[in-house]
Design a protein around this motif. Structure first.
Motif, short mmCIF file in Angstrom:
data_model
loop_
_atom_site.label_atom_id
_atom_site.label_comp_id
_atom_site.label_asym_id
_atom_site.label_seq_id
_atom_site.Cartn_x
_atom_site.Cartn_y
_atom_site.Cartn_z
N UNK A 82 -58.59 -45.69 -32.60
CA UNK A 82 -59.52 -45.89 -31.47
C UNK A 82 -58.78 -45.57 -30.18
N UNK A 83 -59.58 -45.35 -29.14
CA UNK A 83 -59.01 -45.02 -27.83
C UNK A 83 -58.59 -46.30 -27.12
N UNK A 84 -57.42 -46.26 -26.50
CA UNK A 84 -56.91 -47.41 -25.75
C UNK A 84 -57.60 -47.46 -24.39
N UNK A 85 -58.33 -48.58 -24.15
CA UNK A 85 -59.03 -48.75 -22.88
C UNK A 85 -58.19 -49.52 -21.87
N UNK A 86 -57.55 -50.60 -22.36
CA UNK A 86 -56.72 -51.42 -21.47
C UNK A 86 -55.41 -51.71 -22.19
N UNK A 87 -54.33 -51.76 -21.42
CA UNK A 87 -53.00 -51.97 -21.99
C UNK A 87 -52.17 -52.78 -21.02
N UNK A 88 -51.57 -53.86 -21.52
CA UNK A 88 -50.75 -54.69 -20.66
C UNK A 88 -49.50 -53.92 -20.26
N UNK A 89 -49.00 -54.18 -19.06
CA UNK A 89 -47.82 -53.46 -18.56
C UNK A 89 -46.58 -53.82 -19.35
N UNK A 93 -44.16 -60.57 -19.39
CA UNK A 93 -44.08 -61.64 -20.38
C UNK A 93 -45.47 -62.23 -20.58
N UNK A 94 -45.89 -62.34 -21.81
CA UNK A 94 -47.21 -62.85 -22.14
C UNK A 94 -47.06 -64.11 -22.98
N UNK A 95 -48.11 -64.92 -22.97
CA UNK A 95 -48.15 -66.13 -23.77
C UNK A 95 -49.07 -65.92 -24.96
N UNK A 96 -48.96 -66.80 -25.92
CA UNK A 96 -49.79 -66.71 -27.12
C UNK A 96 -51.27 -66.79 -26.74
N UNK A 97 -52.07 -65.83 -27.23
CA UNK A 97 -53.50 -65.78 -26.92
C UNK A 97 -53.87 -64.84 -25.81
N UNK A 98 -52.91 -64.36 -25.04
CA UNK A 98 -53.22 -63.41 -23.96
C UNK A 98 -53.64 -62.07 -24.54
N UNK A 300 -54.88 -59.80 -29.16
CA UNK A 300 -54.25 -60.87 -28.42
C UNK A 300 -52.83 -61.11 -28.92
N UNK A 301 -51.99 -61.61 -28.06
CA UNK A 301 -50.60 -61.86 -28.43
C UNK A 301 -50.54 -63.04 -29.40
N UNK A 302 -49.98 -62.86 -30.59
CA UNK A 302 -49.88 -63.98 -31.54
C UNK A 302 -48.86 -65.02 -31.11
N UNK A 303 -47.91 -64.64 -30.26
CA UNK A 303 -46.89 -65.57 -29.79
C UNK A 303 -46.41 -65.09 -28.43
N UNK A 304 -45.67 -65.94 -27.77
CA UNK A 304 -45.12 -65.57 -26.47
C UNK A 304 -43.99 -64.57 -26.63
N UNK A 305 -43.82 -63.69 -25.67
CA UNK A 305 -42.75 -62.72 -25.74
C UNK A 305 -42.81 -61.71 -24.61
N UNK A 306 -41.84 -60.81 -24.63
CA UNK A 306 -41.74 -59.76 -23.62
C UNK A 306 -42.37 -58.49 -24.18
N UNK A 307 -43.28 -57.89 -23.42
CA UNK A 307 -44.00 -56.70 -23.89
C UNK A 307 -43.06 -55.50 -23.87
#
Length: 629
Positions: A82-89, A93-98, A300-307
């Motif tokens: 599928x085509x990527x519409x939105x992508x986190x930078x 750092x994201x948290x679980x569920x983001x 969604x992010x399954x856990x917190x971490x650095x993208x």
């Protein structure tokens, strides 16, 4: 005067000759003296060291890079991509569920609507088939029960006739016969009595005729009863029994026909039910899969971490996404099962290094290590060896087919604030520490076969060959377990005029075993077939293309990197360049990843230098000390 002049000339010639002889002798003597003087001076000027006892730390130093001990990989789970519409930078750092990725779901929504219609139709057909099966099961029960009752009634009718109706009729016929015989006897007696009375004129002739007529009727009735009894026994009973037994057989056959017909009808209904059920479940699974696919378009992010974008970690070409096919950016098409984002947990970091085969036996799980990070040069970390690969890393052999290294992971202890995956690092794995060891520089120890020796100076300062036994060693120094004492002078290089070792250059096996012993030992080794496997052994499974740990040629499109084996450095570079020109962008990306991991040299090896005379030293992944003789 002439004789005197001749004698003077002779004396001057003899004096000149003697002068020439003296000059020549002095020249030869001076040359020999200067030769002996240079040789002694060179011997005295040769580099040497005095043997002392010291504390020797034995360690293995290797270069590598930081990795997160725990990392969660996020893949594209949409079938067909599928085509990527939105992508986190990247780097955020994201948290679980983001939400980290949003994919185009328009096609999936259309497919889901059409699938819901198919699902409802399949569900209706399934319910109808289920009810038809239940109706058929009920009808089969009724038909079977009716046929069973009919058969039971037929058996009852046969038994009723044989045990009830026929015995009753038989007794009735016997009773009629007995009664007819009695009536005949009575009628005959009355006729006889009337005849006597007529003879005596006490009765009329008409009365006698009437009595004789009654006697004849009684005789006819008796004959009829006898005939009726015979007909009942000879005709009526066999006929009725045949009729009733035939009815039993017909009812039994009908019961079997009903059972078979019920089985056939039910089998048809069950087959139709199973078909409709399978169709219903298939459409239901498709519906659930499409619903799951629609959910997978929002990741969604399954856990917190650095993208981290994966191609940045692998060092691929083409900016942050490598080749155009693997580019991770908004508007790009993500393939099914393509790695989109990694979420490394930077709270615990590891250093991944490659240990040379000559040093891998010294490295054990649990050993301490001193870790230094190039980006944080003023600080070091304590680490612990947590993993050593059991087999050499085959993914880099195409760079240097003769290089065998083992992957080793070192967990970094303490706070890892500021450390990021991919940073260059160096790890000194501490193997042991000898408190009171006799140690020499590696290049001062030489090897012939399986024996080691050094050059020591005797009391007169002359170099002698001394055989020694070595122990543990690090990058620069090796411990001498036998052969030297503190205070002795050891040359760091081969001094002029040094003798050669007189022990043969052979291995222990060849030196201590006879030919007969070697043949006996070799005969115990199982022979192998022409396929290269032991006789009777099953063939091993071939490594699949692109499999983890598989052959580099298979993983990189079948490029034959075995051509590099046995070539010189210049020849290897030339052949490697030709291969690179023929590579696809994906193969080049994989090649650059390997180059980044192993320092960018096709013929180089991480860690460990080489000693004098082109021989590899004892530490840092090199071989044991060896010297040329």
């Amino acid at each position: 005067m002439q004789p005197t002049d001749r004698s003077d000339r002779n004396r001057r010639g003899a004096a000149i000759l003697w002068l020439l002889v003296v000059v020549a002798g002095l020249a030869v003597g001076g040359f020999l003296w200067w030769g002996r003087r240079d040789e002694k001076a060179d011997t005295e000027l040769a580099l040497s060291t005095i043997v002392t006892r010291e504390k020797l730390r034995v360690s293995v130093v290797e270069a590598g890079q930081l990795k997160a001990a725990k990392s969660v990989d996020i893949y594209c789970k949409v079938k067909g991509g599928a085509t990527i519409l939105e992508l986190v930078d990247e780097g955020k750092r994201v948290e679980a569920g983001d939400i980290v990725v949003k994919l185009d779901a328009s096609n999936l929504e259309d497919d889901l609507t059409a699938q819901k219609i198919k699902f409802q139709n399949a569900k209706a057909a399934f319910i109808q088939a289920e009810k038809a099966r239940e109706i058929q099961e009920s009808k089969n029960d009724s038909d079977t029960q009716k046929a069973t009752v009919d058969l039971a009634l037929a058996h009852t009718d046969l038994r009723k006739y044989l045990e009830g109706d026929f015995p009753l009729k038989e007794k009735q016929a016997a009773s009629d016969k007995t009664l007819a015989e009695s009536e005949e006897k009575a009628a005959k007696q009355k006729a006889d009595d009337t005849a006597e009375l007529v003879a005596l004129d006490y009765a009329a002739e008409t009365e006698l005729q009437s009595d004789r007529l009654a006697f004849e009727r009684a005789s006819v009735k008796k004959a009829m009863s006898e005939l009726q009894q015979q007909i009942l026994a000879d005709f009526e009973k066999p006929r009725q029994v045949q009729i009733l037994e035939s009815d039993v057989q017909q009812k039994s056959a009908e019961l079997e026909r009903v059972k078979l017909r019920c089985e056939a009808d039910l089998a048809q209904k069950v087959a139709d039910f199973e078909s409709k059920k399978a169709t219903f479940e298939l459409e239901q699974n498709k519906l659930a899969e499409l619903e799951g696919q629609l959910i997978n378009t929002t990741i969604r992010a399954p856990s917190a971490g650095l993208v981290v974008y994966p191609m940045n970690q692998s060092g691929g070409m083409g900016g942050r996404g490598g080749s155009d096919r693997d580019r991770i950016e908004e508007g790009a098409t993500a393939r099914e099962n393509q790695l989109l984002i990694s979420l490394p947990d930077t709270s615990e970091m590891i250093v991944s290094v490659s240990v040379h085969e000559s040093a891998v036996d010294k490295v054990k799980v649990g050993q301490p290590a001193i870790v230094t990070i190039d980006a944080v040069a003023d600080q070091s970390y304590i680490g612990r060896v947590t993993f050593i690969a059991p087999l050499p890393d085959s993914a880099n052999q195409w760079l240097n087919p003769d290089l065998k290294v083992y992957r080793c992971e070192i967990t970094v202890g303490g706070a890892s604030t500021g450390l990021r995956p991919g940073m260059s690092a160096s790890a000194e794995i501490v193997v042991d520490e000898l408190k009171d060891a006799i140690a020499l520089p590696i290049h001062a120890v030489y090897r012939r076969g399986d024996r080691y020796y050094v050059y020591v100076a005797d009391a007169a300062g002359k170099p002698l060959v001394r055989e020694v036994k070595i122990g543990l060693h690090n990058d620069s120094r090796v411990a001498i377990s036998e052969g030297l004492e503190p205070g002795e002078k050891v040359y760091l290089s081969v001094p002029p005029g040094a003798p050669q070792p007189d022990f043969p250059e052979t291995s222990k096996v060849a030196a201590t075993s006879s030919v007969e012993e070697l043949r006996a030992q070799a005969s115990a080794i199982p022979s192998r077939s022409t396929t290269g496997r032991p006789e009777g052994a099953a063939p091993a499974a071939d490594a699949g293309a692109g499999a983890p740990g598989g052959a580099p040629g298979a993983a990189m499109g079948g490029v034959d990197f075995s051509k590099l084996r046995g070539l010189s450095e210049e020849e290897r570079k030339k052949v490697l360049q030709e291969m690179l020109d023929k590579m696809t962008p994906e193969q080049k990306a994989a090649w650059e990843e390997q180059m980044k991991r192993f320092g960018g040299g096709a013929g180089g090896a991480p860690g460990g230098g080489r000693g004098p005379r082109g021989e590899r030293g004892a530490g840092g992944g090199g071989e044991k000390p060896q010297g040329g003789s």
